[in-house]
Motif scaffolding. Structure first.
Motif, PDB file in Angstrom:
ATOM      1  N   GLY A 150      -5.166  46.401 -69.361  1.00 25.27           N
ATOM      2  CA  GLY A 150      -6.462  46.222 -68.706  1.00 25.27           C
ATOM      3  C   GLY A 150      -6.320  45.805 -67.265  1.00 25.27           C
ATOM      4  O   GLY A 150      -7.045  46.300 -66.379  1.00 25.27           O
ATOM      5  N   ARG A 151      -5.382  44.902 -66.991  1.00 25.84           N
ATOM      6  CA  ARG A 151      -5.182  44.433 -65.613  1.00 25.84           C
ATOM      7  C   ARG A 151      -4.648  45.544 -64.713  1.00 25.84           C
ATOM      8  O   ARG A 151      -4.862  45.531 -63.503  1.00 25.84           O
ATOM      9  CB  ARG A 151      -4.223  43.238 -65.599  1.00 25.84           C
ATOM     10  N   LYS A 162      -2.098  42.131 -78.460  1.00 22.11           N
ATOM     11  CA  LYS A 162      -3.056  41.483 -77.559  1.00 22.11           C
ATOM     12  C   LYS A 162      -2.477  41.356 -76.151  1.00 22.11           C
ATOM     13  O   LYS A 162      -3.172  41.582 -75.151  1.00 22.11           O
ATOM     14  CB  LYS A 162      -3.432  40.109 -78.102  1.00 22.11           C
ATOM     15  N   GLN A 163      -1.203  40.997 -76.082  1.00 27.40           N
ATOM     16  CA  GLN A 163      -0.565  40.851 -74.778  1.00 27.40           C
ATOM     17  C   GLN A 163      -0.485  42.197 -74.060  1.00 27.40           C
ATOM     18  O   GLN A 163      -0.744  42.286 -72.854  1.00 27.40           O
ATOM     19  CB  GLN A 163       0.837  40.257 -74.958  1.00 27.40           C
ATOM     20  N   ARG A 166      -2.444  44.798 -74.603  1.00 33.60           N
ATOM     21  CA  ARG A 166      -3.817  45.206 -74.285  1.00 33.60           C
ATOM     22  C   ARG A 166      -4.306  44.523 -73.005  1.00 33.60           C
ATOM     23  O   ARG A 166      -4.918  45.152 -72.138  1.00 33.60           O
ATOM     24  CB  ARG A 166      -4.737  44.824 -75.449  1.00 33.60           C
ATOM     25  N   GLU A 167      -4.003  43.250 -72.863  1.00 29.96           N
ATOM     26  CA  GLU A 167      -4.423  42.499 -71.682  1.00 29.96           C
ATOM     27  C   GLU A 167      -3.732  43.030 -70.434  1.00 29.96           C
ATOM     28  O   GLU A 167      -4.366  43.194 -69.381  1.00 29.96           O
ATOM     29  CB  GLU A 167      -4.108  41.013 -71.896  1.00 29.96           C
ATOM     30  N   ARG A 168      -2.425  43.336 -70.546  1.00 32.71           N
ATOM     31  CA  ARG A 168      -1.686  43.843 -69.382  1.00 32.71           C
ATOM     32  C   ARG A 168      -2.195  45.223 -68.964  1.00 32.71           C
ATOM     33  O   ARG A 168      -2.339  45.505 -67.775  1.00 32.71           O
ATOM     34  CB  ARG A 168      -0.190  43.910 -69.707  1.00 32.71           C
ATOM     35  N   GLU A 190      -5.557  52.259 -70.179  1.00 30.99           N
ATOM     36  CA  GLU A 190      -6.295  52.167 -71.431  1.00 30.99           C
ATOM     37  C   GLU A 190      -5.349  52.343 -72.617  1.00 30.99           C
ATOM     38  O   GLU A 190      -4.199  52.771 -72.456  1.00 30.99           O
ATOM     39  CB  GLU A 190      -7.419  53.213 -71.470  1.00 30.99           C
ATOM     40  N   VAL A 198      -7.579  43.728 -82.182  1.00 36.52           N
ATOM     41  CA  VAL A 198      -7.186  44.284 -80.885  1.00 36.52           C
ATOM     42  C   VAL A 198      -7.780  45.687 -80.791  1.00 36.52           C
ATOM     43  O   VAL A 198      -7.093  46.690 -80.968  1.00 36.52           O
ATOM     44  CB  VAL A 198      -5.652  44.345 -80.725  1.00 36.52           C
TER      45      VAL A 198
END
Length: 365
Positions: free
Chosen positions: A266-267, A259-260, A262-264, A271, A290
């Motif tokens: 995205g920012r 999750k961490q 994936r979030e990074r 992809e 996720v």
């Protein structure tokens, strides 16, 4: 000062231990009277002996049952030892060292070695690589190359992205990434090799007329403390393309870390793809917790899919539909024939990759 020699044993993942070859003559075997006692049942009581010859060392087999091997050849008589040689006593393997190698190593005395129980079962052969020096030289010089294979839209046939695949032509080394990573894993250098491939791929990928570039991570790179700065560096060096980070299905196990990541990503405008989906245990939990941007179905599921029974097709269609409901792009790997492509289109796959659409191509630096 007399040169000191060692036998180096492997503990796996780049870790090793040392024992000094002293005094001379130095006897290896299963007996308590040996200087190096190995309790494997493949070892004879008095298996082999190392002794001084001029300024170097000689080894001879003591008529052991399972033999002594020097660099893969069974000894007949005596053999001269050199730094980097590989010895097998039965299947128990050592590298000869004329100096202490760099850490991580652990030095055992003879009594400690026998107490570890390392020799209760035979070790696998090929724990060491004769090509260690060539590999380290290749890594130091950065002598790797990258080829790119197209990923196409199955409906239109247009190129959607390219996947970067590492290679090398360095003398004495296998050219394919599988062989290179096998050596790297023995030396504990798989992260360094992967990072070199990634850096080269991003540099060369700028010359491709594609909106996206797929980059493979090695499972050993899933330590976020080192991985997150790496993806930020990759993103900053290639702002014109969307970079897609591929993670092998077997490495997608730690949901909080995923999750961490994936979030990074995205920012950073990057992809995420899960590679080799279905090759092992299908990780539906991680898929829902996720969800990636792309799900690459393993080629073992795709090749000869037109010969599979209807029940197999129904199961694949269900998985493709489930991914689509999660807004995940589905990709069929390893398509080589028109029949395979037709079935994949019919099952709802959005993207395809394989020799039918193009072999990996080189891009000149």
């Amino acid at each position: 000062m007399q040169q000191k020699w060692y036998l180096e044993g492997s503990l796996g993942h780049g870790r090793s231990w040392l024992t000094a070859i002293e005094p001379l003559p130095f006897v290896i075997g299963r007996s308590d009277r040996c200087h190096l006692r190995l309790s494997s049942r493949e070892i004879s009581r008095m298996h082999a002996e190392i002794h001084q010859h001029d300024s170097g060392l000689l080894i001879r087999d003591l008529e052991s049952t399972n033999g002594t091997f020097l660099n893969g050849k069974r000894l007949q008589g005596e053999g001269t030892l050199a730094d980097g040689d590989i010895l097998h006593f039965g299947s128990v393997e050592f590298r000869v060292r004329s100096h202490r190698p760099p850490p991580p190593v652990r030095e055992f005395n003879k009594e400690d070695l026998d107490k570890t129980g390392l020799w209760q079962q035979p070790l696998l052969s090929h724990q060491f690589e004769r090509s260690e020096k060539e590999f380290r030289d290749m890594l130091r010089l950065g002598e790797v190359s990258v080829v790119f294979q197209p990923i196409v839209n199955l409906a239109s046939g247009t190129v959607h992205a390219y996947e970067a695949l590492g290679r090398t032509g360095f003398p004495g080394l296998p050219p394919d990434p599988g062989g290179l990573f096998r050596i790297a894993e023995h030396l504990g250098l798989e992260i360094e090799l992967s990072e070199l491939f990634l850096s080269r791929a991003v540099d060369l990928g700028k010359k491709l007329s594609a909106d996206r570039l797929f980059l493979n991570l090695h499972p050993a790179q899933m330590d976020l403390e080192r991985l997150l700065p790496l993806v930020e560096k990759l993103a900053s060096s290639q702002p014109a393309q969307t970079l897609v980070i591929e993670i092998n299905e077997k490495a997608v196990t730690r949901i909080p870390a995923m999750k961490q990541l994936r979030e990074r990503l995205g920012r950073l405008g990057m992809e995420l793809a899960y590679d080799d989906f279905g090759a092992g245990r299908t990780r539906l939990l991680e898929l829902m917790e996720v969800p990636p941007d792309y799900l690459k179905f393993d080629m073992a599921l795709i090749q000869d899919i037109h010969h599979q029974p209807e029940q197999f097709h129904q199961t694949m269609e269900l998985l493709v539909r489930m991914a689509a409901n999660l807004k995940i792009h589905t990709l069929a790997e390893g398509i080589e024939t028109g029949e395979e492509a037709d079935i994949c289109r019919g099952l709802g796959f959005e993207l395809g990759q394989g020799f039918l659409y193009g072999r990996p191509i080189e891009v000149q630096a």
